[in-house]
Write a protein that holds these residues in place. Structure first.
Motif, PDB file in Angstrom:
ATOM      1  N   HIS A  41     -10.947  -1.319   3.232  1.00 22.12           N
ATOM      2  CA  HIS A  41     -10.080  -1.748   2.117  1.00 22.12           C
ATOM      3  C   HIS A  41     -10.789  -1.441   0.799  1.00 22.12           C
TER       4      HIS A  41
ATOM      5  N   LEU B 188      -3.889  -9.678  -3.527  1.00 21.99           N
ATOM      6  CA  LEU B 188      -3.020  -8.711  -2.865  1.00 21.99           C
ATOM      7  C   LEU B 188      -2.304  -7.899  -3.935  1.00 21.99           C
TER       8      LEU B 188
ATOM      9  N   ARG C 294      -4.313   7.441  -9.231  1.00 19.99           N
ATOM     10  CA  ARG C 294      -5.189   7.981  -8.184  1.00 19.99           C
ATOM     11  C   ARG C 294      -4.971   9.476  -8.075  1.00 19.99           C
TER      12      ARG C 294
ATOM     13  N   SER D 244      -6.894   0.604  -9.619  1.00 14.09           N
ATOM     14  CA  SER D 244      -6.244  -0.706  -9.513  1.00 14.09           C
ATOM     15  C   SER D 244      -7.030  -1.635 -10.430  1.00 14.09           C
TER      16      SER D 244
ATOM     17  N   GLN E 212       1.820  -1.243  -9.472  1.00 15.35           N
ATOM     18  CA  GLN E 212       1.487  -2.299  -8.518  1.00 15.35           C
ATOM     19  C   GLN E 212       1.902  -3.647  -9.082  1.00 15.35           C
TER      20      GLN E 212
ATOM     21  N   GLY F  15      -1.110  -4.760   0.207  1.00 12.33           N
ATOM     22  CA  GLY F  15      -2.300  -5.092   0.980  1.00 12.33           C
ATOM     23  C   GLY F  15      -3.283  -5.825   0.109  1.00 12.33           C
ATOM     24  N   GLY F  16      -4.175  -6.519   0.752  1.00 14.10           N
ATOM     25  CA  GLY F  16      -5.183  -7.232  -0.013  1.00 14.10           C
ATOM     26  C   GLY F  16      -6.217  -7.826   0.906  1.00 14.10           C
ATOM     27  N   SER F  17      -7.025  -8.712   0.340  1.00 12.31           N
ATOM     28  CA  SER F  17      -8.082  -9.311   1.134  1.00 12.31           C
ATOM     29  C   SER F  17      -8.640 -10.545   0.444  1.00 12.31           C
TER      30      SER F  17
ATOM     31  N   LYS G 104      -9.553  -8.231 -12.057  1.00 15.22           N
ATOM     32  CA  LYS G 104      -8.888  -9.457 -11.597  1.00 15.22           C
ATOM     33  C   LYS G 104      -9.908 -10.377 -10.933  1.00 15.22           C
TER      34      LYS G 104
ATOM     35  N   ASP H 195       0.278  -6.865  -8.900  1.00 14.31           N
ATOM     36  CA  ASP H 195      -1.088  -7.176  -8.506  1.00 14.31           C
ATOM     37  C   ASP H 195      -1.364  -8.657  -8.722  1.00 14.31           C
TER      38      ASP H 195
ATOM     39  N   GLN I 123      -8.654  -4.049  -9.688  1.00  9.35           N
ATOM     40  CA  GLN I 123      -9.457  -4.852  -8.763  1.00  9.35           C
ATOM     41  C   GLN I 123     -10.607  -5.631  -9.407  1.00  9.35           C
TER      42      GLN I 123
HETATM   43  N1  ASP Z   1      -6.813  -3.487  -5.203  1.00  9.08           N
HETATM   44  C1  ASP Z   1      -6.242  -3.418  -3.892  1.00  9.08           C
HETATM   45  C2  ASP Z   1      -5.442  -2.138  -3.723  1.00  9.08           C
HETATM   46  O1  ASP Z   1      -5.082  -1.515  -4.709  1.00  9.08           O
HETATM   47  C3  ASP Z   1      -5.364  -4.565  -3.581  1.00  9.08           C
HETATM   48  C4  ASP Z   1      -6.123  -5.827  -3.429  1.00  9.08           C
HETATM   49  O2  ASP Z   1      -7.094  -5.869  -2.651  1.00  9.08           O
HETATM   50  O3  ASP Z   1      -5.710  -6.808  -4.037  1.00  9.08           O
HETATM   51  O4  ASP Z   1      -5.131  -1.749  -2.616  1.00  9.08           O
END
Ligand code: ASP
Length: 601
Positions: free
Chosen positions: A456, A539, A228, A204, A242, A493-495, A209, A244, A206
């Motif tokens: 996560h 997310l 993955r 991702s 995604q 999902g996210g955080s 970003k 994102d 992640q």
């Molecule tokens: N990178 C996370 C995922 O792929 C999503 C996120 O936390 O923004 O699940």
């Protein structure tokens, strides 16, 4: 012989021709779906991505040569037809958008011929998927697949529209990058310039970003390909898309707010479904307790009931044993299923075993109020009565119980609940039930690795009120993490992220990273955190899954143009493939004999 396009222009797609063109001349192009030869008249269903249009060849109108060409047509020939639109005199087809008109051909060109395709190009194909994927270029001509891909294109556009209106910037992040610790296995790409080293394809965006937030971009989004290397299940692909996003100066509610409006907009514009806001929220704990799942399908009830207190002193060792070991006893009530034949119940027991249960205890409440049960003999009348009452069991109901450690009980009953709902037809495909699941545990114990792992990812912010338990009881710390669930599928999902370097360092320590290893792997992020980082959160949605649910498909492969199959291979291109010795040499790689690899596996 294939003719050229010289001097020809398509005036309409097939279904763009309508009643308002009656009497006009049009030029349409596409594939021959079907030909019917009635002697003096030949009918063609012409197909393009918009749908079908009937073409009529009548020798006096199209000429001798044209008629001869029409006679030569076969399925999947590509043709161009110029003719006049007329109202159909007979055989109006109400199922077709163009069902009451036809084009009387005045000219035809055969743009290319086709061999007989290995399977018919038709909606709801009965052809085996393997065969269809091998000839995906033909399969992609089928109207249902075309609709899926058109919807995907539309959804991407809607996402972009919305994000742009909300002030998000679309920024690309690298595909050749370093391993991102998202929990799955990486796909690796060997470097030629630096022999012996590898890029990883992103699981991702992640880390990037988060860096963009450090760099002040404030609101980022990207429709990003992610990779993955996991063992594939029905709704997984090694590469997937995604949507994102990441936002600065926000907390949980801000992210939820933008995303609720995004979902409302996209679902309304794409498929006309109106999502009522706010979307309900449920903590992870409540989701597990009530549904045995962190992505509950809330279209139906059949909720789990914890009966541990009720059975804690009963004579049934399976129940009390589980409780003594720190587990629980929970049940579900399959309403009206009390008369289920023994054979079918045995099948449910086998199903439960597939999810780790040692067994499944059942109790059917007979119409006369007596019980038929696998464990009644171990309990007093009183105990049974109280148990049935707790389960709100009524005559005709079937109660199913699992007793084990919590995780197994949840898994088993969560899966059983879904299985029964499927069998009993409780899953209404036209219902779109959204749910936020919040307050996930920060960490998850891994039996294989014998350590805590991030539930996560390692950059997820713990809840402030739980942080003091990070040393004494790490498993009890909740995270500012959230998932958006639709009909039992995790849509995204996210955080909120950690933006304080002391908390981040502590988190990495709990996850078993030494400082050296953490810096080696993502020192660039930890360094960025030293130079002024805004609080941020984000997310990501699985776009393929979103479209799959919108189009009510059973498989994610139905919404991906060129998907891979279960063993991660592509039946069309036959990737992955071997490469030349020379390519390996350039990359300073040598491949072990395959037999050796298999022996070791
Ligand atoms: N990178 C996370 C995922 O792929 C999503 C996120 O936390 O923004 O699940």
């Amino acid at each position: 012989m294939a003719e050229s396009m010289k001097g020809l222009h398509r005036s309409h797609r097939c279904t763009e021709v309508s009643n308002s063109e009656i009497g006009q001349q049009v030029t349409v192009m596409g594939w021959v779906q079907k030909r019917r030869n009635l002697g003096s008249l030949i009918f063609i269903d012409l197909r393009d991505r918009s749908g079908l249009l009937q073409i009529v060849f009548d020798e006096p109108k199209v000429g001798k040569e044209g008629f001869a060409k029409a006679e030569a047509l076969r399925s999947e020939f590509v043709i161009a037809v110029t003719g006049t639109v007329e109202k159909r005199t007979a055989a109006v087809n109400e199922n077709l958008k163009t069902g009451d008109i036809e084009v009387i051909a005045e000219d035809i060109r055969i743009l290319s011929e086709s061999e007989t395709p290995p399977f018919p190009i038709e909606e709801n194909s009965q052809t085996k998927e393997d065969m269809r994927l091998r000839y995906r270029f033909l399969d992609l001509r089928r109207p249902d697949v075309q609709r899926n891909l058109m919807m995907k294109s539309k959804v991407s556009m809607l996402l972009r529209n919305f994000m742009e209106q909300e002030g998000f910037l679309e920024i690309e992040t690298p595909i050749l990058t370093k391993s991102t610790p998202e929990g799955a296995r990486d796909y690796l790409v060997p470097s030629r310039v630096h022999p012996g080293t590898f890029y990883a394809l992103p699981q991702s965006p992640q880390l990037f970003k988060q860096l963009l937030m450090c760099s002040g971009y404030d609101r980022y989004f990207q429709i990003a390909r992610c990779f993955r290397d996991e063992d594939l299940r029905a709704d997984r692909q090694p590469e997937f898309t995604q949507a994102d996003m990441e936002l600065s100066f926000v907390d949980v509610d801000d992210v939820i707010d933008v995303n609720e409006r995004l979902l409302q907009y996209v679902f309304r514009e794409a498929i006309g479904v109106d999502i009522e806001l706010p979307i309900p929220r449920m903590t992870w704990q409540e989701a597990m307790d009530r549904y045995g799942s962190d992505k509950p399908d809330t279209r139906f009830g059949m909720e789990l009931v914890n009966v541990s207190q009720v059975v804690k002193e009963c004579g049934f060792g399976v129940f009390t044993g589980a409780l003594e070991n720190g587990g629980s006893v929970r049940g579900i009530n399959a309403k009206g299923q009390g008369a289920m034949p023994r054979k079918k119940i045995d099948k449910l027991v086998e199903f439960a075993k597939g999810y780790g249960a040692k067994g499944l205890a059942y109790l059917a409440v007979n119409e006369d109020g007596t019980y038929k049960s696998s464990f009644a003999k171990f309990m007093t009348e009183e105990e049974l009565k109280s148990l049935v009452e707790h389960m709100q069991g009524e005559p005709g109901d079937l109660l199913l119980f699992a007793a084990d450690e919590n995780k197994i009980v949840w898994d088993v009953l969560g899966a059983l609940r879904l299985e029964l709902a499927k069998e009993l037809g409780l899953l209404d495909k036209n219902k779109y039930q959204f749910l936020w699941v919040t307050e996930f545990p920060l960490l998850e114990w891994s039996k294989e690795e014998n350590r805590f792992m991030a539930m996560h990812h390692p950059f997820t912010m713990p809840m402030e009120e739980d942080w003091d338990k990070i040393d004494s009881d790490p498993g009890a710390v909740r995270a500012k993490a959230y998932d958006i669930v639709l009909n039992g599928t995790e849509l995204g999902g996210g955080s909120v992220r950690i933006h304080q370097d002391d908390i981040q360092e502590k988190m990495l320590e709990v996850l078993g990273f030494t400082k050296e290893r953490a810096y080696e792997q993502f020192g660039f992020l930890l360094n960025a955190f030293k130079y002024g980082v805004p609080p941020h959160a984000g997310l990501a949605y699985g776009v393929d899954r979103m479209v799959m649910l919108m189009m009510q498909c059973d498989s994610i492969r139905d919404v991906i143009a060129f998907p891979k199959v279960k063993d991660a291979s592509c039946l069309l291109t036959e990737a992955p493939g071997t490469v030349d010795e020379k390519q390996l040499e350039e990359l300073a790689l040598s491949v072990q004999q395959i037999e050796e690899v298999q022996e070791e596996a």
